[in-house]
Design an enzyme around this catalytic site. Structure first.
Site, PDB file in Angstrom:
ATOM      1  CD  GLU A 199      -6.029  -4.893   4.229  1.00  0.00           C
ATOM      2  OE1 GLU A 199      -5.908  -4.645   5.447  1.00  0.00           O
ATOM      3  OE2 GLU A 199      -6.379  -4.060   3.389  1.00  0.00           O
ATOM      4  CG  ASN A 249      -9.274  -1.203   1.421  1.00  0.00           C
ATOM      5  OD1 ASN A 249      -8.871  -2.356   1.554  1.00  0.00           O
ATOM      6  ND2 ASN A 249      -9.199  -0.275   2.386  1.00  0.00           N
ATOM      7  CD  GLU A 250     -10.054  -2.633   5.733  1.00  0.00           C
ATOM      8  OE1 GLU A 250      -9.996  -1.545   6.321  1.00  0.00           O
ATOM      9  OE2 GLU A 250      -9.352  -3.622   6.056  1.00  0.00           O
ATOM     10  CD  GLN A 287       0.528  -2.422   3.852  1.00  0.00           C
ATOM     11  OE1 GLN A 287       1.439  -1.850   3.273  1.00  0.00           O
ATOM     12  NE2 GLN A 287      -0.545  -1.745   4.271  1.00  0.00           N
ATOM     13  CD  GLU A 303      -2.925   1.055   2.369  1.00  0.00           C
ATOM     14  OE1 GLU A 303      -2.922   0.052   3.105  1.00  0.00           O
ATOM     15  OE2 GLU A 303      -3.779   1.963   2.441  1.00  0.00           O
ATOM     16  CE1 TYR A 327      -3.320  -6.691   8.858  1.00  0.00           C
ATOM     17  CE2 TYR A 327      -5.536  -5.775   8.830  1.00  0.00           C
ATOM     18  CZ  TYR A 327      -4.312  -5.986   8.204  1.00  0.00           C
ATOM     19  OH  TYR A 327      -4.090  -5.494   6.942  1.00  0.00           O
ATOM     20  CG  ASN A 332      -7.814   2.249   5.194  1.00  0.00           C
ATOM     21  OD1 ASN A 332      -8.686   1.436   4.875  1.00  0.00           O
ATOM     22  ND2 ASN A 332      -7.340   2.330   6.424  1.00  0.00           N
TER      23      ASN A 332
END
Lengths: 508, 508, 508
Positions: free
Chosen positions: B290, B172-173, B357, B27, B244, B72
């Protein structure tokens, strides 16, 4: 032999013959523009690259309006791409037709061409992938008086006078899942209302067309119109209808009766409009802005196969490909004539219509690159109707035998409409014999109009209903003189062979 | 000592080992790009400014795909900013990470870097603040054949061949209130469907990933997936999962059992997908794009404090700041290895995954500006798994003692997965001992595979579970040789110390 | 003669006198900007083309904030049009006011003018036809530190320092069908939340104003506020109220009691805010950012007639036309003074207000092109209030006779508010006599404040309530000295003629 009698009375008026009923449609698609109306290298090309032979046929066809630039194309289109110096215009992918758009022709060229050929321009704004601000920009560029930056760009691009476009489509077929940027009825109704309201703040005299259903078989047909109109009612003036007809298998009889389907389609939309507008003084009319005969099921099957073959065989991105260049048969021409009868009979509610399309793409006019342009079979009923009708549409009382169809059951074998131009003292009778085997003996009582003699009488009929025109035989299908007698009793007498369409004008 | 037995059978196949399960994520954030993969002044920098030492580690890591450019970040990103002559590219504020984006690296440089390192590019379109038309433009720029203005720009920018990106993220999200342009499930589902449908009109072979929930604790988790998929089902191919994991306080036991959470997360999304698709032939797979260990609660607390301090202390807008550069412990590496076991076991539904990442930002690879690059502890289980697994994933029957956790209750102390490459005649066994105090004696019955000898056997374990790597001690945590015996009975025997992960390959 | 008694106590504080209550509004509309604050050829024009005579009056008026650039105008505005070299700025159609916008004045000029005159800038983003990304761009251009492309453009355009605008309007009157891009409460609430959240990611210290209803007579009033706030609560800081008052026919009595309507309006919005925020720690205040006397029904009738006449008579597109330049009567000034009393009394919830507008367009200041600038009657109560009030607003207990109104029934003939600046030891009493025939004898018990002497006492009253100011008679309506006695008992005694407003300052 079966007898049909038709009676009319001059006081029984349906509506004026709106000239916009004889509209057409030019989409950036296939060879409609490029290689159709426009072909710079062609022997007949004018200084702007437009074919004179095609323009001559367009004028002969008698079309009044031309919808532009789409169709599905418009939902991915940036109008700015098509204006300004040609060498600076971008070449784009058009995902609607999986084609390359060179933008050689854009708004200003097309408007000039339309004006030169006496056509009223009917523009569509992109509501698939753009919104209110871009619609306002396009309106300002198109219609603005010099003095603002956008209008001055138009002037600099060679159009000193505003194009003065009065009728605008608020997107195209937004109910269709195939449409780029497809919306729900709620979302489209809201967007159409917002766009229309903003455009009318700029010019309250515009006539704006909301998208109705793409066809009467859409699962949302009816609820779509209701929802869209509930959200946009006060801001729009017309709602669109689209319909294409084709012969399924060898069922010629049902195909000939396609007008029955169009009749029902119109009635259903009228009912919806009247329901939504029940408490309003505002009127919303119908714009049947895509209609024709089209062997659409062949096209759909081919497109699905191409998509299914991907990615193994990437679909090509051709420029101006041969796309749905249907050859029209004599039977197709009879149906086109019949649909014109239906449209005229609904002139009280249908205020505009567009034969889709004009050149090459399911079109009355066909061309060969560098070669000739010719009239398809369907050219003739349209040209005759556009030329001979005028004044007002009269309500007729028809007493006719019936003919069987698989799809609609028994239908009246003969359908007809009469227009009456009191000023000129002329009336025109349009007739179709939808029977596939029996001729029809027809008597049309025009005595109430004081008709005394036949001015013109044309018959569209071929014994071989599959006969088509082509570059080699451009006049294989064409009108024939019709033996039509107008007696001293004011009654017009004629015989229609099966699968035929006729137009007769009489004078006082 | 406790005994664990694992049995496999070659016919009991879960799914192929999709190479895309070993994907990663770069990212535009922190020092992921700038000072991470890219650092023009660095001694190892290539002629494009990319660090060769980092690229070497990326290839050694064995990642297959790379998701780009966010995250993001993408929700405020204009892809055009990142292409064309560098000196003309704008410097922008990125409000997602409150950073400055110089746009020195953009699509073309990154695609070239990915290609040079054998990575498949997975691109995200911006659906936070842009829409359908911009997505089509990006697709045309990225994948279009020369001949259109956008594709020709790419050629002029040094990329004569289409980048041919096959898998795309639809934003994304978008469920996250933190997301720039955050949408409701209804609005996002509609936008995703419109964008996906338009992209597939251009190329029906694309694989499109709809945003699922940002994590399984979102209040809309479940209903989000259902609503989004109900609106976009036919147009999308995968739905994303993000998760996560971190150790809360000193609860190492629950942390080691994070795979239980991932298991449950996947099962819930699978159930939702199956519910929505119950009457469809179309398949939607899972993209776990992710996942990682991340001490996220520290980050969140710091960010909230910075926001709360404003406007008294305006938040700075740094370029390439040190952002969430977590140091990974030996225990974290064991959890990463354990999560890979979980992902592989769900390969029937999870067809893609991205460790988030790749460099510096919660990453297996770390760098110092002008200095070295090194492998974090988590690098090793990923690299071993990516290198040693192949063929198909086999279903295993495991009989293991349990170990207590505060969060999940009793869980199986040992978790495992076996992959089997019939062609090569090799199998790989991945094992984790989630117990914090007891070693585990493990027997894996590979007799059905005809295994005869151990090819490689690696153990990831440090007595100090807090041990980390650093620039000064880059190999403090690394795999050790594992004493693993394969008896003539085809049974693999080994002992796993507490808090350990192992990979053993055997041949026929 | 009727007696009124007013009592105050220093401990009974409503709220501080927010300086933002004395805000104003400059819209790109009519002659507000062009020919109003800005007229390059004018004898008093400064080097930037702004009229010094107007600026002098603006400072004398004492306005604190200035809302800009609209109003309805903003919903079709691209802020980029107004920055950069003037000769490159586009000339645009403004469909909100059917006018031409030359863009000679834009953000940077206006911000400089505001700064030079001590005004705080309150900017509006366009949420009618633009969205989140454009709002972020505008924010970056306006407030960003040099170093990004947009901020550097501002520097290049002559504004090296960030304009540091702290309070922003999220669009304008989005509930109004007249608004370009009008939205439903649901859609606007969503868009406002998305935009506000993104702006606060950039700068969490911003104060953001959501659009409330355009007036309390809107059919959606109440439900609009509720829905918008439910969707945007955590992201917004204020909600707007707009109200214009006019005398209907000869009903002066009801007109004088307009404060009753404003009172009720504020109370209703407060109730809605409290309802939505019942479980939240976050506070949302009120921004009464359009209020004034305006003979709006005349304007509406004229606009409807112009629209109805189209297209027969195309509406012109003038630049800086004379638009709603109402001449204010003495009675209007009394009402303006009365509304200021109402606003101050609600200072606990109303944290900002804007008199709409500042120059020429329903404004306290009027100009002639090339000629003088003068104070309208309404200038005076505003200027006195802005100058004399300070500290805190005190709650008063008023015992007054009533006066009859057609619209509100019996209302208290006298309304008042008292502000108290403890540090300075001064208090200011504002009083209005809303009776149309009877004078009012008033006693204000200021003993608790320790007041000992009158500092200033002004009366706004003309026997001819229709009297107005003009270029020829710029001071026809102006404050008169008021005989106000402060007895040793701390009681202020004065007599208010009918239709009058007064301001009295006292010291310790």
């Amino acid at each position: 032999m079966r007898r049909t009698s038709v009676t009319v009375a001059p006081q029984d008026t349906i509506a004026p013959v709106h000239r916009r009923l004889f509209g057409s449609f030019v989409e950036h698609m296939g060879r409609s523009v490029y290689g159709g109306i426009y072909e710079p290298g062609h022997p007949t090309a004018d200084e702007h690259g437009f074919r004179r032979d095609v323009a001559d046929l367009v004028r002969e066809l008698g079309v009044t309006t031309v919808r532009y630039p789409g169709g599905n194309f418009v939902s991915g289109y940036r109008w700015e791409d098509g204006v300004g110096p040609r060498e600076q215009r971008p070449v784009r992918r058009d995902v609607a037709w999986h084609s390359i758009e060179t933008n050689e022709v854009g708004l200003d060229e097309f408007a000039a061409w339309a004006r030169a050929n006496g056509l009223e321009l009917m523009l569509a704004v992109n509501l698939g992938t753009r919104g209110v601000l871009e619609a306002l920009d396009l309106l300002e560029y198109t219609n603005g008086e010099a003095g603002t930056t956008l209008a001055d760009q138009r002037v600099a691009n060679g159009a000193p006078e505003p194009h003065d476009v009065r009728i605008w489509c608020l997107g195209n077929e937004m109910d269709g899942p195939w449409q780029v940027g497809h919306l729900s009825a709620e979302d489209y109704g809201t967007l159409a209302a917002r766009t229309a309201a903003a455009m009318k703040r700029a010019d309250s005299g515009l006539e704006l067309v909301a998208c109705g259903s793409s066809n009467a078989q859409m699962p949302t047909f009816g609820s779509w119109e209701r929802t869209v109109l509930e959200r946009s009612w006060e801001h729009v003036d017309l709602i669109s209808l689209h319909a294409y007809y084709e012969q399924r298998g060898d069922d010629l009889a049902s195909f000939l009766a396609s007008g029955r389907d169009m009749d029902h389609f119109i009635d259903t939309v009228v009912a919806t409009v009247d329901y939504v507008g029940r408490d309003s003084d505002h009127q919303v009319h119908l714009s049947f802005d895509e209609w024709n005969v089209w062997r659409q099921s062949e096209f759909n099957a081919a497109e699905q196969a191409a998509i299914a073959a991907e990615p193994a065989v990437p679909r090509p991105w051709p420029a101006a490909p041969h796309l749905i260049e249907d050859d029209y048969r004599a039977a197709d021409a009879v149906v086109v004539g019949s649909l014109l009868i239906t449209l005229l009979r609904h002139a009280d509610r249908v205020h505009a219509a567009s034969l889709a399309q004009l050149v090459n793409v399911i079109a009355p006019i066909r061309t060969e690159p560098g070669g000739p342009a010719w009239r398809q079979a369907t050219f003739h009923p349209f040209a005759l109707t556009a030329r001979l009708t005028g004044g007002v549409v009269l309500r007729t009382r028809t007493d006719a035998p019936s003919t069987p169809t698989a799809r609609f059951g028994e239908v009246s074998a003969v359908d007809s409409v009469v227009t009456w131009d009191e000023e000129q003292g002329t009336a025109t009778v349009l007739l179709v014999n939808r029977g596939t085997t029996e001729p029809a003996t027809v008597e049309v009582d025009l005595s109430a109009l004081g008709a005394s003699h036949v001015l013109e009488a044309h018959l569209l009929h071929e014994d071989d209903v599959e006969a088509t025109n082509s570059a080699a035989a451009p006049d294989r299908v064409a009108p024939h003189p019709l033996a039509a007698e107008l007696g001293p009793d004011g009654v017009l007498r004629l015989v229609l062979p099966p699968v035929s369409w006729a137009a007769v004008s009489v004078g006082r």
